[in-house]
Design a protein around this motif. Structure first.
Motif, PDB file in Angstrom:
ATOM      1  N   LEU A  85      -4.409  -2.417   1.567  1.00  0.00           N
ATOM      2  CA  LEU A  85      -3.678  -1.179   1.252  1.00  0.00           C
ATOM      3  C   LEU A  85      -3.954  -0.120   2.305  1.00  0.00           C
ATOM      4  O   LEU A  85      -3.043   0.597   2.749  1.00  0.00           O
ATOM      5  CB  LEU A  85      -4.079  -0.673  -0.131  1.00  0.00           C
ATOM      6  CG  LEU A  85      -3.157  -1.057  -1.293  1.00  0.00           C
ATOM      7  CD1 LEU A  85      -3.089  -2.574  -1.453  1.00  0.00           C
ATOM      8  CD2 LEU A  85      -3.649  -0.436  -2.593  1.00  0.00           C
ATOM      9  N   GLY A  86      -5.226  -0.023   2.723  1.00  0.00           N
ATOM     10  CA  GLY A  86      -5.577   0.947   3.759  1.00  0.00           C
ATOM     11  C   GLY A  86      -4.903   0.643   5.079  1.00  0.00           C
ATOM     12  O   GLY A  86      -4.388   1.535   5.760  1.00  0.00           O
ATOM     13  N   THR A  89      -1.360   1.617   5.072  1.00  0.00           N
ATOM     14  CA  THR A  89      -1.214   3.075   5.149  1.00  0.00           C
ATOM     15  C   THR A  89      -1.178   3.544   6.597  1.00  0.00           C
ATOM     16  O   THR A  89      -0.376   4.406   6.969  1.00  0.00           O
ATOM     17  CB  THR A  89      -2.368   3.761   4.393  1.00  0.00           C
ATOM     18  OG1 THR A  89      -2.319   3.376   3.014  1.00  0.00           O
ATOM     19  CG2 THR A  89      -2.280   5.276   4.495  1.00  0.00           C
ATOM     20  N   SER A  98       2.308   7.594   2.469  1.00  0.00           N
ATOM     21  CA  SER A  98       1.469   6.466   2.063  1.00  0.00           C
ATOM     22  C   SER A  98       0.050   6.863   1.681  1.00  0.00           C
ATOM     23  O   SER A  98      -0.502   6.325   0.712  1.00  0.00           O
ATOM     24  CB  SER A  98       1.426   5.424   3.182  1.00  0.00           C
ATOM     25  OG  SER A  98       2.698   4.864   3.406  1.00  0.00           O
ATOM     26  N   TYR A  99      -0.555   7.791   2.444  1.00  0.00           N
ATOM     27  CA  TYR A  99      -1.978   7.982   2.213  1.00  0.00           C
ATOM     28  C   TYR A  99      -2.315   8.605   0.854  1.00  0.00           C
ATOM     29  O   TYR A  99      -3.353   8.252   0.259  1.00  0.00           O
ATOM     30  CB  TYR A  99      -2.624   8.751   3.385  1.00  0.00           C
ATOM     31  CG  TYR A  99      -2.842  10.224   3.176  1.00  0.00           C
ATOM     32  CD1 TYR A  99      -3.966  10.683   2.497  1.00  0.00           C
ATOM     33  CD2 TYR A  99      -1.956  11.163   3.685  1.00  0.00           C
ATOM     34  CE1 TYR A  99      -4.182  12.043   2.318  1.00  0.00           C
ATOM     35  CE2 TYR A  99      -2.163  12.507   3.503  1.00  0.00           C
ATOM     36  CZ  TYR A  99      -3.285  12.944   2.821  1.00  0.00           C
ATOM     37  OH  TYR A  99      -3.499  14.289   2.640  1.00  0.00           O
ATOM     38  N   PHE A 102      -2.580   5.712  -1.399  1.00  0.00           N
ATOM     39  CA  PHE A 102      -3.797   4.938  -1.146  1.00  0.00           C
ATOM     40  C   PHE A 102      -4.985   5.563  -1.870  1.00  0.00           C
ATOM     41  O   PHE A 102      -5.811   4.847  -2.459  1.00  0.00           O
ATOM     42  CB  PHE A 102      -4.085   4.858   0.354  1.00  0.00           C
ATOM     43  CG  PHE A 102      -5.422   4.247   0.670  1.00  0.00           C
ATOM     44  CD1 PHE A 102      -5.620   2.881   0.510  1.00  0.00           C
ATOM     45  CD2 PHE A 102      -6.474   5.032   1.099  1.00  0.00           C
ATOM     46  CE1 PHE A 102      -6.856   2.307   0.778  1.00  0.00           C
ATOM     47  CE2 PHE A 102      -7.707   4.468   1.369  1.00  0.00           C
ATOM     48  CZ  PHE A 102      -7.903   3.104   1.215  1.00  0.00           C
ATOM     49  N   THR A 342       2.932  -3.583   1.277  1.00  0.00           N
ATOM     50  CA  THR A 342       1.576  -3.818   1.791  1.00  0.00           C
ATOM     51  C   THR A 342       1.379  -5.206   2.383  1.00  0.00           C
ATOM     52  O   THR A 342       0.270  -5.543   2.788  1.00  0.00           O
ATOM     53  CB  THR A 342       0.531  -3.582   0.676  1.00  0.00           C
ATOM     54  OG1 THR A 342       0.784  -4.488  -0.403  1.00  0.00           O
ATOM     55  CG2 THR A 342       0.602  -2.172   0.155  1.00  0.00           C
TER      56      THR A 342
END
Length: 612
Positions: A85-86, A89, A98-99, A102, A342
Motif C-alpha cells: 500500500l505504501g 502511494t 493516496s497518502y 494510506f 495497489t
C-alpha cells in the motif's frame, strides 16, 4: 521464549481488558455517528484513538508478550500488505489523494493489533455482544423511522421496473443503503449470538427485540448484497452453533421464530420483488456490476502490476469502462479494487489473508465456540458483501472488518500453542508499534489540516467569498504544490473572477499534476472555449480519451462542434455516445438529450437552443 503455562501479570491483563472494552464501544457505537457528523474529523479521531491505544498496549506488553504460533504468518502478511500500500502511494497518479488513505489503512492495521491483544481477555466477548445488541437496536429504529417517512431516492438506486413496488431505500446515517445494510447484517449476526448466549430472561428479551428490529431494518435497505452476505454469515455460524451443547433449545427456538417472521415479511411484502430481482440479469444495478467486471477483464493486461495508487480508482477506471451513465466511485469488488489501485500481488495477499482467517476459524469449530463463530460469521459476511459492494472503503465498516478479522484469529487463544516472548522482543515490538503510531498521528494530522482547508475553501467558494477561498487554497499549495484538487479549485475561483488567463494557468497545473483525471481536461476545454482558443477541441478530445464512455463529455463536445460549424463531427460524437448507453434512458436522462440532438442534426436542424 517460554511456555504458555506462565500467565501475564495482572496489571497488563487489566490494561488489555479496558482497551478491549474501549475499542469495542468506540468502533461499534461512536465511530459511525462521528463519521455521519463529519468524515474529516472522525478519521482524525479514529487515527489518534487507535494510535494512542496501540502505544499503551505495546508498552504494557514489553515484559510479558504472549504470542500464538500462527501469529508470525499473519504479521508477515499484514506487514507486506501495508508495504505494498505504501509503495502504491509513492507511485500513485495522485500522491495527495493516496497518502491520506494510506494513513487510514495504517490506522486499521493498528486497530487489528489492539483487538488481537484484547480479544482473548475476560469481558471482550461480552462487550462485543452487548455493544452490537444496543447499537443495532439504535440503528434499527432509525431505519424504521426513515422507512415510515419514505424520503425520495435517486433513480439509480433501483431498477425502473421495480419503481412502483419500492417506497424508499433506507440508508440510515450512512447515506448509502448498501453500506448501511452491511453494518446492520453484522449487528444482526452478533445479536443472534447474544440471544443464544443470554443468561437470563431480561437478556433474552432485549436480544430478541433488538434482533427483530435489526432484521426488519435490514429489509428496508433493499440491499440485495447485504441480504446475501447475511445469509452467508448465518450459514457459517450454523456450523459453530450446532456443536455448542450449552445453548438450550428454547433460545434456538426463539431465534428460529424470529428468522421465520423476517422471512415471512420478505415473501409477503414488497421486499420480495427486490429479492427475486437477484436472478434477473437485466436488472439495472446487476447489469452495472457485470459491466464493471467485464471492463476489468477486458483490460486486465493494461493495468500496471504496481497499481495506480490508493483511492485513485474513480480517476483511472473511466478510461477503461465500457458503459456510460454512473460515474463509478468504487469497483464494487474489493479484490478488483485493490488490484487496480495497489497491484496484483496486493489483491492476492488479501485473498491469502481471508483464506488464513477462514482456515483458522474452521479449525476452531468445536464445542463452545459459538462466539468465535459469531466473530467469523461477521468477518465472512463483510467479505462476501465486498464482492459486490464497497463497505471496506467506508471507515465505520472498514473498521468492523479489521475488528472481526482480529477477533476471529485471537479470541480463542487458549486452544492455541502460545509462547511468552523475551523482553528484547517486547522492546522491538514496542519500537515498531510506537513508530507506526507516531506516523499515523503526525501524517494523519497533516492530512486532516489540508482536508479541513479544502473543505472550508469549498464552502467559501459556494458562498461566493472568493478571496477567502483563494487564500485557503494557496495555503494548501504551499504544503502540497501538486495538490490537483486545490489547483483545480483555484482555477474555478479565477474563472468566477473572470480572469481567464489565471484560470487556464491553474487548470493546466491541475491537469499536469494528475493527467489521468478527465475532469481536469474538461475544465481546460471549457475555459479554452470561453477564451475562443484554438486548443478547445484538443482539450475535449483529451477529456474524452480518458473517459470515452462519458455521455456528458460527448454531448458537450457535440454542442461545441455545432457552434463552430462541424455538424458531421458533432453527429459522430453523439452516435459514439449512444454506443456506450446502458439502456436505461429514463434514469440516465442525458441520453434523451443526445437522441433529441441527434435527430435534429439528422434533419439538418442544428440549433442547440431547441434543446431544453
Amino acid at each position: 521464549m517460554t511456555s504458555s503455562g506462565e500467565t501475564l501479570n495482572k496489571p497488563n491483563e487489566y490494561v488489555s481488558q479496558v482497551t478491549g472494552m474501549l475499542v469495542t464501544w468506540f468502533i461499534f457505537l461512536f465511530l459511525p455517528f462521528a463519521y455521519f457528523i463529519s468524515e474529516i474529523h472522525s478519521v482524525m479521531i479514529f487515527e489518534a484513538f487507535v494510535a494512542t491505544l496501540a502505544i499503551i498496549i505495546a508498552f504494557k506488553s514489553i515484559s510479558d508478550q504472549k504470542i500464538a504460533a500462527f501469529t508470525i504468518w499473519v504479521n508477515v502478511a499484514l506487514i507486506v500488505w501495508l508495504g505494498l500500500l505504501g509503495r502504491s502511494t509513492f507511485v500513485s497518479v495522485d500522491f495527495s489523494t493516496s497518502y491520506p488513505v494510506f494513513i487510514k489503512a495504517l490506522g486499521l492495521v493498528l486497530l487489528f493489533y489492539i483487538v488481537a491483544k484484547s480479544a482473548d481477555k475476560k469481558g471482550f466477548a461480552r462487550h462485543s455482544l452487548v455493544a452490537a445488541t444496543y447499537t443495532g437496536l439504535i440503528h434499527g429504529l432509525i431505519a424504521i423511522q426513515e422507512y415510515i417517512e419514505a424520503p425520495p431516492i435517486p433513480p439509480t438506486w433501483v431498477d425502473p421496473a421495480l419503481k412502483e413496488h419500492v417506497r424508499t431505500r433506507c440508508a440510515g446515517i450512512f447515506t448509502d443503503p448498501n453500506v448501511f445494510g452491511a453494518f446492520l447484517a453484522v449487528m444482526f449476526l452478533l445479536t443472534c449470538c447474544a440471544l443464544l448466549k443470554a443468561e437470563n430472561r431480561k437478556q433474552i428479551g432485549i436480544s430478541a427485540a433488538s434482533l427483530l428490529i435489526i432484521g426488519f431494518a435490514l429489509l428496508t435497505t433493499l440491499s440485495r448484497g447485504s441480504w446475501i452476505a447475511l445469509g452467508a454469515g448465518l450459514f457459517c455460524m450454523l456450523f459453530f452453533v450446532c456443536k455448542d451443547k450449552i445453548i438450550t433449545g428454547k433460545r434456538r427456538a426463539i431465534l428460529l421464530l424470529i428468522l421465520l417472521i423476517l422471512i415471512s415479511i420478505t415473501l409477503i411484502g414488497p421486499f420480495k420483488y427486490r429479492l427475486f430481482s437477484i436472478v434477473k440479469s437485466k436488472d439495472m444495478t446487476i447489469a452495472q456490476r457485470t459491466l464493471i467486471n467485464n471492463a476489468v477483464i477486458k483490460n486486465l493486461s493494461n493495468f500496471p502490476l504496481t497499481g495506480y495508487g490508493l483511492h485513485t480508482f474513480n480517476q483511472v477506471y473511466p478510461q477503461f469502462r465500457i458503459v456510460g451513465g454512473d460515474y463509478p466511485m468504487n469497483a464494487h469488488n474489493e479484490f478488483i479494487h485493490s488490484m487496480i489501485e495497489t497491484g496484483h500481488f496486493s489483491a492476492l495477499l488479501l485473498m491469502m489473508l481471508v483464506l488464513m482467517i477462514t482456515v483458522h476459524a474452521w479449525r476452531h469449530r468445536n464445542e463452545g465456540a459459538t462466539i468465535t463463530g459469531a466473530f467469523f460469521a461477521a468477518f465472512f459476511c463483510l467479505t462476501v458483501h465486498n464482492l459486490s459492494g464497497f463497505s471496506s472503503r467506508i471507515l465505520p465498516t472498514a473498521a468492523l472488518l479489521s475488528f472481526f478479522a482480529a477477533a476471529t484469529l485471537f479470541h480463542d487463544l487458549k486452544k492455541e500453542k502460545c509462547y511468552l516472548l523475551s523482553k528484547k522482543a517486547g522492546i522491538f515490538q514496542f519500537v515498531i508499534i510506537t513508530s507506526l503510531s507516531v506516523l499515523c498521528i503526525y501524517a494523519g494530522f497533516l492530512s486532516y489540516r489540508i482536508n479541513l482547508q479544502l473543505t472550508k475553501a469549498n464552502e467559501l467558494f459556494a458562498a461566493n467569498r472568493l478571496s477567502e477561498a483563494l487564500s485557503l487554497c494557496e495555503k494548501v499549495i504551499e504544503s502540497e504544490p501538486e495538490n490537483a484538487i486545490a489547483l483545480s479549485r483555484i482555477a474555478d475561483i479565477y474563472l468566477s473572477l473572470k480572469n481567464l488567463n489565471l484560470a487556464e494557468e491553474f487548470a493546466r497545473k491541475a491537469a499536469e499534476s494528475n493527467p489521468s483525471e478527465a475532469l481536469y481536461w474538461l475544465k481546460l476545454a471549457r475555459i479554452s472555449q470561453l477564451k475562443e482558443s484554438n486548443e478547445t477541441e484538443r482539450f475535449y478530445l483529451k477529456a474524452i480519451g480518458f473517459d470515452p464512455a462519458s455521455e456528458l463529455f460527448r454531448l458537450e463536445f457535440a454542442r461545441y462542434l455545432m457552434k463552430i460549424g462541424k455538424e458531421n463531427e458533432a453527429l459522430r460524437q453523439l452516435n459514439e455516445a449512444l454506443k456506450y448507453s446502458p439502456g436505461f434512458h429514463q434514469v440516465y436522462k442525458n441520453y434523451l438529450l443526445i437522441e433529441k440532438l441527434k435527430n435534429l442534426l439528422e434533419k439538418q436542424n442544428s440549433d442547440p437552443a431547441e434543446i431544453k
